[in-house]
Design a protein around this motif. Structure first.
Motif, mmCIF file in Angstrom:
data_model
loop_
_atom_site.group_PDB
_atom_site.id
_atom_site.type_symbol
_atom_site.label_atom_id
_atom_site.label_comp_id
_atom_site.label_asym_id
_atom_site.label_seq_id
_atom_site.Cartn_x
_atom_site.Cartn_y
_atom_site.Cartn_z
ATOM 1 N N LEU A 79 47.911 -15.499 77.906
ATOM 2 C CA LEU A 79 49.131 -15.667 77.099
ATOM 3 C C LEU A 79 49.914 -16.896 77.558
ATOM 4 C CD1 LEU A 79 50.530 -12.047 76.614
ATOM 5 C CD2 LEU A 79 49.214 -13.448 75.008
ATOM 6 N N LEU A 82 48.156 -19.818 76.175
ATOM 7 C CA LEU A 82 48.371 -19.824 74.730
ATOM 8 C C LEU A 82 49.673 -20.524 74.374
ATOM 9 C CD1 LEU A 82 47.551 -18.725 71.914
ATOM 10 C CD2 LEU A 82 48.690 -16.601 72.535
ATOM 11 N N ARG A 92 44.183 -23.936 73.404
ATOM 12 C CA ARG A 92 45.102 -22.830 73.126
ATOM 13 C C ARG A 92 44.480 -21.817 72.170
ATOM 14 N NH1 ARG A 92 50.486 -25.544 71.432
ATOM 15 N NH2 ARG A 92 51.295 -23.442 71.646
ATOM 16 N N TRP A 96 43.768 -17.902 72.868
ATOM 17 C CA TRP A 96 44.139 -16.855 71.917
ATOM 18 C C TRP A 96 42.979 -15.891 71.678
ATOM 19 C CZ3 TRP A 96 42.214 -16.299 66.776
ATOM 20 C CH2 TRP A 96 42.882 -15.335 66.010
ATOM 21 N N GLN A 97 41.800 -16.450 71.455
ATOM 22 C CA GLN A 97 40.627 -15.613 71.205
ATOM 23 C C GLN A 97 40.304 -14.744 72.420
ATOM 24 O OE1 GLN A 97 36.954 -17.730 70.586
ATOM 25 N NE2 GLN A 97 36.071 -16.031 69.441
ATOM 26 N N ARG A 100 42.883 -11.944 72.812
ATOM 27 C CA ARG A 100 42.642 -10.826 71.882
ATOM 28 C C ARG A 100 41.633 -9.852 72.473
ATOM 29 N NH1 ARG A 100 40.258 -13.199 67.041
ATOM 30 N NH2 ARG A 100 39.586 -11.065 66.714
ATOM 31 N N HIS A 129 53.655 -14.050 71.271
ATOM 32 C CA HIS A 129 53.049 -15.261 71.828
ATOM 33 C C HIS A 129 52.113 -15.961 70.847
ATOM 34 C CE1 HIS A 129 54.443 -13.686 75.734
ATOM 35 N NE2 HIS A 129 54.390 -14.955 76.100
ATOM 36 N N ALA A 130 51.478 -15.186 70.000
ATOM 37 C CA ALA A 130 50.462 -15.745 69.105
ATOM 38 C C ALA A 130 50.991 -16.046 67.704
ATOM 39 C CB ALA A 130 49.286 -14.776 69.022
ATOM 40 N N ILE A 133 50.009 -19.146 65.638
ATOM 41 C CA ILE A 133 48.662 -19.261 65.071
ATOM 42 C C ILE A 133 48.611 -18.662 63.678
ATOM 43 C CG2 ILE A 133 46.292 -18.419 65.330
ATOM 44 C CD1 ILE A 133 46.637 -18.776 68.331
#
Length: 134
Positions: A79, A82, A92, A96-97, A100, A129-130, A133
């Protein structure tokens, strides 16, 4: 018979402690590379793999608290990456991936432990945080 069972158990505990110590060294080495501004995608993936290896070692040995701790440290670092504006977009996106995936594993374990509130907090934090995206 009890003595030999006790000796066997102590040997297994010692083996586990040594394995954790060794992978902890690997973790800190991977983290040191991740701390550098010029960190590559490969180094990010290696950090992720090292953390997952550590978590798996803990899980296989029935150490659920250490399993959650290792996954939690991984997830928090992902995170952090990210949200690191100094990293390239592809870096980044990879963070993220991977985050997850770590979130899925964390939430699964927390759900198995009946800790639904902690899982919900982690999910909410991830969305915050995401959000850039989505």
């Amino acid at each position: 018979m009890n003595r030999s069972m006790s000796a066997w158990l102590q040997h297994k505990i010692d083996e586990y402690k040594f394995s954790v110590r060794d992978i902890t060294v690997d973790y800190y080495m991977a983290q040191a590379k991740l701390n550098r501004p010029e960190c590559t995608l490969e180094q990010l993936r290696r950090f992720n793999d090292t953390c997952l290896d550590m978590a798996e070692l803990c899980q296989l040995n029935g150490d659920d608290q250490s399993y959650l701790h290792a996954l939690g440290k991984l997830h928090q670092r992902l995170l952090q990456e990210l949200g690191n504006a100094e990293r390239e977009r592809l870096f980044r996106m990879q963070a993220w991936q991977l985050a997850r995936h770590s979130l899925t594993r964390l939430c699964h374990q927390l759900a198995m432990n009946g800790e639904w509130d902690k899982a919900a907090v982690l999910q909410s934090d991830f969305v915050k945080h995401a959000s850039w995206i989505m």
